[in-house]
Motif scaffolding. Structure first.
Motif, mmCIF file in Angstrom:
data_model
loop_
_atom_site.group_PDB
_atom_site.id
_atom_site.type_symbol
_atom_site.label_atom_id
_atom_site.label_comp_id
_atom_site.label_asym_id
_atom_site.label_seq_id
_atom_site.Cartn_x
_atom_site.Cartn_y
_atom_site.Cartn_z
ATOM 1 N N LYS A 168 3.505 -58.401 57.621
ATOM 2 C CA LYS A 168 3.218 -57.972 58.990
ATOM 3 C C LYS A 168 2.804 -56.505 58.960
ATOM 4 O O LYS A 168 3.523 -55.655 58.457
ATOM 5 N N ARG A 169 1.650 -56.233 59.525
ATOM 6 C CA ARG A 169 1.147 -54.865 59.567
ATOM 7 C C ARG A 169 1.567 -54.179 60.853
ATOM 8 O O ARG A 169 1.987 -54.816 61.808
ATOM 9 N N ARG A 170 1.405 -52.883 60.887
ATOM 10 C CA ARG A 170 1.720 -52.103 62.079
ATOM 11 C C ARG A 170 0.794 -52.519 63.216
ATOM 12 O O ARG A 170 -0.412 -52.627 63.038
ATOM 13 N N GLU A 171 1.375 -52.760 64.386
ATOM 14 C CA GLU A 171 0.569 -53.222 65.510
ATOM 15 C C GLU A 171 -0.084 -52.074 66.271
ATOM 16 O O GLU A 171 -1.226 -52.184 66.692
ATOM 17 N N LYS A 172 0.637 -50.996 66.473
ATOM 18 C CA LYS A 172 0.087 -49.869 67.206
ATOM 19 C C LYS A 172 -0.488 -48.851 66.229
ATOM 20 O O LYS A 172 0.189 -48.398 65.325
ATOM 21 N N MET A 173 -1.738 -48.524 66.414
ATOM 22 C CA MET A 173 -2.377 -47.515 65.582
ATOM 23 C C MET A 173 -2.780 -46.346 66.470
ATOM 24 O O MET A 173 -3.369 -46.550 67.529
ATOM 25 N N ASN A 174 -2.445 -45.161 66.033
ATOM 26 C CA ASN A 174 -2.911 -43.966 66.721
ATOM 27 C C ASN A 174 -3.334 -42.943 65.683
ATOM 28 O O ASN A 174 -3.387 -43.233 64.486
ATOM 29 N N PHE A 175 -3.621 -41.751 66.102
ATOM 30 C CA PHE A 175 -4.129 -40.717 65.204
ATOM 31 C C PHE A 175 -3.147 -40.404 64.082
ATOM 32 O O PHE A 175 -3.548 -40.172 62.946
ATOM 33 N N PHE A 176 -1.857 -40.408 64.375
ATOM 34 C CA PHE A 176 -0.858 -40.006 63.391
ATOM 35 C C PHE A 176 -0.496 -41.117 62.411
ATOM 36 O O PHE A 176 0.070 -40.850 61.355
ATOM 37 N N GLY A 188 -5.929 -43.694 55.198
ATOM 38 C CA GLY A 188 -7.224 -43.568 54.553
ATOM 39 C C GLY A 188 -7.593 -44.842 53.819
ATOM 40 O O GLY A 188 -6.932 -45.881 53.941
ATOM 41 N N MET A 189 -8.640 -44.766 53.019
ATOM 42 C CA MET A 189 -9.127 -45.946 52.312
ATOM 43 C C MET A 189 -8.090 -46.481 51.316
ATOM 44 O O MET A 189 -7.819 -47.678 51.285
ATOM 45 N N LEU A 190 -7.479 -45.612 50.520
ATOM 46 C CA LEU A 190 -6.470 -46.068 49.560
ATOM 47 C C LEU A 190 -5.195 -46.521 50.268
ATOM 48 O O LEU A 190 -4.552 -47.487 49.853
ATOM 49 N N GLY A 191 -4.817 -45.824 51.324
ATOM 50 C CA GLY A 191 -3.621 -46.210 52.060
ATOM 51 C C GLY A 191 -3.739 -47.593 52.676
ATOM 52 O O GLY A 191 -2.783 -48.365 52.701
ATOM 53 N N GLU A 192 -4.906 -47.930 53.173
ATOM 54 C CA GLU A 192 -5.120 -49.267 53.733
ATOM 55 C C GLU A 192 -5.099 -50.331 52.646
ATOM 56 O O GLU A 192 -4.592 -51.421 52.844
ATOM 57 N N ALA A 193 -5.662 -50.005 51.500
ATOM 58 C CA ALA A 193 -5.695 -50.986 50.402
ATOM 59 C C ALA A 193 -4.295 -51.212 49.839
ATOM 60 O O ALA A 193 -3.955 -52.324 49.445
ATOM 61 N N TRP A 194 -3.468 -50.148 49.780
ATOM 62 C CA TRP A 194 -2.152 -50.233 49.170
ATOM 63 C C TRP A 194 -1.055 -50.602 50.155
ATOM 64 O O TRP A 194 0.058 -50.905 49.745
ATOM 65 N N ASN A 195 -1.354 -50.580 51.451
ATOM 66 C CA ASN A 195 -0.327 -50.872 52.445
ATOM 67 C C ASN A 195 -0.086 -52.377 52.511
ATOM 68 O O ASN A 195 -0.997 -53.156 52.765
ATOM 69 N N PHE A 196 1.152 -52.776 52.270
ATOM 70 C CA PHE A 196 1.497 -54.185 52.359
ATOM 71 C C PHE A 196 2.096 -54.528 53.712
ATOM 72 O O PHE A 196 1.798 -55.547 54.277
ATOM 73 N N GLY A 197 2.967 -53.710 54.233
ATOM 74 C CA GLY A 197 3.639 -53.996 55.485
ATOM 75 C C GLY A 197 5.008 -54.604 55.232
ATOM 76 O O GLY A 197 5.567 -54.510 54.152
ATOM 77 N N VAL A 198 5.528 -55.270 56.247
ATOM 78 C CA VAL A 198 6.854 -55.884 56.180
ATOM 79 C C VAL A 198 6.684 -57.369 55.843
ATOM 80 O O VAL A 198 5.863 -58.051 56.462
ATOM 81 N N PRO A 199 7.437 -57.889 54.868
ATOM 82 C CA PRO A 199 7.285 -59.305 54.506
ATOM 83 C C PRO A 199 7.606 -60.243 55.668
ATOM 84 O O PRO A 199 8.551 -60.021 56.418
ATOM 85 N N ARG A 200 6.800 -61.288 55.814
ATOM 86 C CA ARG A 200 7.018 -62.297 56.852
ATOM 87 C C ARG A 200 7.666 -63.568 56.304
ATOM 88 O O ARG A 200 8.346 -64.264 57.032
ATOM 89 N N CYS A 201 7.377 -63.904 55.063
ATOM 90 C CA CYS A 201 7.838 -65.174 54.501
ATOM 91 C C CYS A 201 8.338 -64.952 53.082
ATOM 92 O O CYS A 201 8.335 -63.834 52.573
#
Length: 89
Positions: free
Chosen positions: A38-46, A50-63
């Motif tokens: 599960k990824r973060r639902e609310k996105m704001n400036f803070f 970046g490009m690497l952060g999006e590629a490496w971001n997994f989020g919270v496990p759902r299953c």
């Protein structure tokens, strides 16, 4: 062991952790990451990444697949860091 050598080993552990995260992200792929994490639902400036952060971001496990990927990734990082810090000199 001198402080310079300790610094090199810590930086090598950190670099290997980044490589492991990149490899796991490439193996899992964006489609399965979207299903299993599960990824973060609310996105704001803070909270933008970046490009690497999006590629490496997994989020919270759902299953169970997300938990299995997380545990295996943490185990690989811990094992590699242990080997680099204590066994390989």
């Amino acid at each position: 062991m001198t402080e310079a050598q300790q610094t090199v080993w810590v930086l090598a552990s950190f670099g290997s952790a980044l490589i492991i995260i990149y490899v796991f992200a490439a193996i899992v792929g964006p489609e399965r990451k979207a299903l299993w994490f599960k990824r973060r639902e609310k996105m704001n400036f803070f909270t933008r990444r970046g490009m690497l952060g999006e590629a490496w971001n997994f989020g919270v496990p759902r299953c169970w697949q997300g938990y299995a990927i997380g545990i295996s990734m943490y185990s690989a990082i811990a094992l590699t860091s242990y080997l680099l810090t204590f066994l390989i000199r």
